[in-house]
Design an enzyme around this catalytic site. Sequence first.
Site, PDB file in Angstrom:
ATOM      1  N   ASP A  21       0.882  -1.162   0.000  1.00 29.63           N
ATOM      2  CA  ASP A  21       0.000   0.000   0.000  1.00 29.63           C
ATOM      3  C   ASP A  21       0.923   1.216   0.000  1.00 29.63           C
ATOM      4  OD1 ASP A  21      -2.247   1.703   0.237  1.00 29.63           O
ATOM      5  OD2 ASP A  21      -2.024   1.729   2.414  1.00 29.63           O
ATOM      6  N   GLU A  63      -1.334  -1.505  -4.785  1.00 32.40           N
ATOM      7  CA  GLU A  63      -2.560  -0.754  -5.032  1.00 32.40           C
ATOM      8  C   GLU A  63      -2.282   0.351  -6.046  1.00 32.40           C
ATOM      9  OE1 GLU A  63      -5.905   1.904  -2.672  1.00 32.40           O
ATOM     10  OE2 GLU A  63      -4.641   0.538  -1.536  1.00 32.40           O
ATOM     11  N   ASP A  97      -2.219   1.027   7.351  1.00 35.03           N
ATOM     12  CA  ASP A  97      -1.349   0.782   6.198  1.00 35.03           C
ATOM     13  C   ASP A  97      -1.056  -0.710   6.028  1.00 35.03           C
ATOM     14  OD1 ASP A  97      -0.833   3.670   5.735  1.00 35.03           O
ATOM     15  OD2 ASP A  97       0.194   3.501   7.661  1.00 35.03           O
TER      16      ASP A  97
END
Length: 170
Positions: free
Chosen positions: A8, A67, A140
């Site tokens: 991420d 992502e 996160d």
Amino acid sequence: MTIILGIDPGSRYTGYGVIETISNKNRHIASGRINATVGTMPERLLKIFQGLSALIVEHQPQEVAIEETFVNKVNAASALILGQARGVAICAAAQTGLPVAEYAATQIKLAIAGNGRAEKLQVQHMVKILLNMREALAADASDALAVALTHAHVRSTKMRTGISLNKAWG
């Protein structure tokens, strides 16, 4: 058995999640975040690169999932900065020849919570259930594990059906 590193990306905190997947069973190996809050932007990007490179050496993943950047016309500057962190993360994987899969936030939410517009807490809750975890997760780290789990689901479906799902769902 496949080890997947989920990322991420963030310019201040980059989340990571490492899972092991066998068929459609997934096991948590490691998760956390790389803190890059101090220094100039080049120094912070280097810290992200070095941190992810060290994780790759330590956990030896066979695949990486990251992502995609959500582009917001209202705050394009933030998207550009996030894109730099994302590029550094991709480079850390590419330097070792690892394949990198990319997933939109809506795809991740759909795969994990069954709803492409799920709230962060819903996704976090489902990650803990899917990985049979009891301990609290930083946002996160949870997001990175969700990316890794999404990739595990997609690759499992691809293997069972032979259908390519890249960019075709979500």
